[in-house]
Design a protein around this motif. Structure first.
Motif, mmCIF file in Angstrom:
data_model
loop_
_atom_site.group_PDB
_atom_site.id
_atom_site.type_symbol
_atom_site.label_atom_id
_atom_site.label_comp_id
_atom_site.label_asym_id
_atom_site.label_seq_id
_atom_site.Cartn_x
_atom_site.Cartn_y
_atom_site.Cartn_z
ATOM 1 N N UNK A 298 -12.318 14.722 14.786
ATOM 2 C CA UNK A 298 -13.025 13.696 15.537
ATOM 3 C C UNK A 298 -14.335 13.276 14.913
ATOM 4 N N UNK A 299 -14.441 13.403 13.587
ATOM 5 C CA UNK A 299 -15.710 13.096 12.927
ATOM 6 C C UNK A 299 -15.497 12.249 11.685
ATOM 7 N N UNK A 300 -16.607 11.732 11.168
ATOM 8 C CA UNK A 300 -16.608 10.860 9.989
ATOM 9 C C UNK A 300 -17.404 11.525 8.872
ATOM 10 N N UNK A 301 -16.831 11.491 7.672
ATOM 11 C CA UNK A 301 -17.529 11.956 6.479
ATOM 12 C C UNK A 301 -17.457 10.844 5.435
ATOM 13 N N UNK A 302 -18.607 10.330 5.038
ATOM 14 C CA UNK A 302 -18.677 9.317 3.992
ATOM 15 C C UNK A 302 -18.850 10.058 2.666
ATOM 16 N N UNK A 303 -17.880 9.930 1.778
ATOM 17 C CA UNK A 303 -17.907 10.693 0.528
ATOM 18 C C UNK A 303 -17.126 9.953 -0.557
ATOM 19 N N UNK A 304 -17.227 10.446 -1.771
ATOM 20 C CA UNK A 304 -16.384 9.921 -2.839
ATOM 21 C C UNK A 304 -15.027 10.610 -2.774
ATOM 22 N N UNK A 305 -14.003 9.872 -3.153
ATOM 23 C CA UNK A 305 -12.659 10.434 -3.157
ATOM 24 C C UNK A 305 -12.538 11.502 -4.236
ATOM 25 N N UNK A 306 -11.589 12.406 -4.049
ATOM 26 C CA UNK A 306 -11.241 13.312 -5.129
ATOM 27 C C UNK A 306 -10.174 12.638 -5.983
ATOM 28 N N UNK A 307 -10.179 12.919 -7.271
ATOM 29 C CA UNK A 307 -9.267 12.256 -8.193
ATOM 30 C C UNK A 307 -7.812 12.499 -7.786
ATOM 31 N N UNK A 308 -7.056 11.392 -7.633
ATOM 32 C CA UNK A 308 -5.649 11.498 -7.282
ATOM 33 C C UNK A 308 -5.374 11.634 -5.799
ATOM 34 N N UNK A 309 -6.412 11.566 -4.979
ATOM 35 C CA UNK A 309 -6.239 11.684 -3.531
ATOM 36 C C UNK A 309 -5.386 10.529 -3.015
ATOM 37 N N UNK A 310 -4.494 10.821 -2.077
ATOM 38 C CA UNK A 310 -3.575 9.814 -1.546
ATOM 39 C C UNK A 310 -4.232 9.012 -0.434
ATOM 40 N N UNK A 311 -3.873 7.722 -0.386
ATOM 41 C CA UNK A 311 -4.367 6.844 0.685
ATOM 42 C C UNK A 311 -3.337 5.765 0.957
ATOM 43 N N UNK A 312 -3.024 5.566 2.237
ATOM 44 C CA UNK A 312 -2.133 4.485 2.645
ATOM 45 C C UNK A 312 -2.934 3.470 3.440
ATOM 46 N N UNK A 313 -3.024 2.235 2.930
ATOM 47 C CA UNK A 313 -3.817 1.189 3.574
ATOM 48 C C UNK A 313 -3.093 0.618 4.780
ATOM 49 N N UNK A 314 -3.828 -0.106 5.599
ATOM 50 C CA UNK A 314 -3.256 -0.711 6.803
ATOM 51 C C UNK A 314 -2.091 -1.628 6.469
ATOM 52 N N UNK A 315 -2.143 -2.269 5.291
ATOM 53 C CA UNK A 315 -1.051 -3.171 4.913
ATOM 54 C C UNK A 315 0.192 -2.428 4.416
ATOM 55 N N UNK A 316 0.145 -1.085 4.447
ATOM 56 C CA UNK A 316 1.298 -0.282 4.074
ATOM 57 C C UNK A 316 1.359 0.121 2.619
ATOM 58 N N UNK A 317 0.474 -0.407 1.782
ATOM 59 C CA UNK A 317 0.488 -0.060 0.369
ATOM 60 C C UNK A 317 -0.079 1.348 0.156
ATOM 61 N N UNK A 318 0.494 2.070 -0.794
ATOM 62 C CA UNK A 318 0.079 3.441 -1.081
ATOM 63 C C UNK A 318 -0.723 3.472 -2.383
ATOM 64 N N UNK A 319 -1.748 4.313 -2.405
ATOM 65 C CA UNK A 319 -2.659 4.331 -3.536
ATOM 66 C C UNK A 319 -3.057 5.752 -3.910
ATOM 67 N N UNK A 320 -3.335 5.943 -5.209
ATOM 68 C CA UNK A 320 -3.969 7.143 -5.715
ATOM 69 C C UNK A 320 -5.419 6.788 -6.008
ATOM 70 N N UNK A 321 -6.331 7.500 -5.400
ATOM 71 C CA UNK A 321 -7.739 7.141 -5.499
ATOM 72 C C UNK A 321 -8.407 7.793 -6.707
#
Length: 297
Positions: free
Chosen positions: A164-187
């Motif tokens: 239930x909290x927010x952390x503003x940080x830099x991504x770790x290399x290769x971290x997975x992320x799925x955007x609202x538009x459904x596209x998948x990304x490696x950060x």
């Protein structure tokens, strides 16, 4: 900048005609690229805004320009009043900002007990007039305030945030992320993310994540209003091949004095359209709200 004439006239002391608005904007340095009559009597206007005029990437910004060129028209700002509950926001969530260089300020408000559903006609009409699709009453409010004030906002389903909290940080290399538009990304580790206790829930200034999007089952939301480094947003957006109305504005710079006002405006409209109770106060991490300078001429 895509404008609705009816929407623009909300912020002028008297309605201005299509011809008058287009003439005044042209004189102020904003050539009109397109005009179109819309069903119901509204008019779509597309005005060119150069990259150094990010203050004009909103209906209020353009209304300010129109009023500056017309002595008979004054700028009208929306009245913003919010009612808060006795529950303090910092008892419900927390914000940690690990990179104040890329995120000079991050604010969070919490609204509990909302009922997500369809938006009223006036809101749908405003968004559709400038080519935006209605999603639901909560998401539509954030898009409305974005196009009204020029400050991008984001809402998270609080119950989907780990811890239930927010952390503003830099991504770790290769971290997975799925955007609202459904596209998948490696950060990449150069990218700033808005994370919960375990994973990224948004790429800062670019796009929110699918895992915490607001849906009809959402009842508690966390409302984000922040500022992000322009170069960081531009670089991340291009590298991910993701762009949005939010990234377009963050890349050019947003009003440092607009973060809090837009947050309050969105909270006001969400409670009007979706109900719920607003927790007391706001969590603000980073810079204080700057005081506007008044210059007398």
């Amino acid at each position: 900048m895509k404008l609705s004439l009816n929407w623009l006239n909300r912020y002028l002391s008297a309605p201005a005609s299509q011809e008058k608005v287009c003439t005044l904007l042209g004189q102020q340095g904003f050539p009109i690229e397109d005009q179109e009559q819309l069903p119901g009597g509204d008019v779509f206007i597309d005005a060119e805004v150069t990259s150094n005029r990010s203050d004009c990437l909103s209906h209020i910004g353009m209304a300010r320009e129109v009023s500056a060129g017309a002595p008979d028209l004054e700028l009208k700002q929306p009245d913003i009043t919010i009612t808060e509950s006795d529950t303090a926001v910092d008892t419900l969530t927390s914000v940690t900002n690990d990179d104040t260089e890329l995120c000079p300020v991050y604010t969070a408000r919490v609204i509990q007990g909302v009922k997500v559903g369809s938006s009223p006609k006036w809101l749908v009409d405003c968004l559709e007039a400038i080519g935006l699709r209605s999603v639901n009453n909560v998401v539509d409010v954030t898009n409305f305030v974005l196009m009204e004030m020029g400050q991008p906002l984001h809402t998270f389903d609080m119950d989907k945030l780990d811890g239930g909290k927010i952390i503003v940080r830099r991504a770790t290399k290769g971290e997975d992320f799925t955007a609202i538009d459904g596209t998948k990304h490696k950060l990449a580790d150069s990218m700033l993310v808005i994370a919960d206790a375990s994973r990224p829930q948004a790429v800062a200034g670019v796009m929110g994540g699918l895992d915490s999007e607001v849906t009809e089952s959402t009842t508690n939301i966390l409302l984000e209003s922040a500022r992000f480094d322009q170069l960081s947003v531009r670089t991340t957006s291009r590298r991910m091949k993701l762009s949005s109305d939010s990234s377009y504005r963050f890349e050019r710079g947003v009003d440092p004095c607009g973060v809090e006002r837009a947050s309050k405006r969105a909270a006001q409209l969400i409670m009007e359209l979706a109900g719920g109770t607003l927790a007391k106060g706001v969590i603000r991490v980073g810079e204080d709200e700057p005081q506007p300078k008044v210059i007398e001429l």
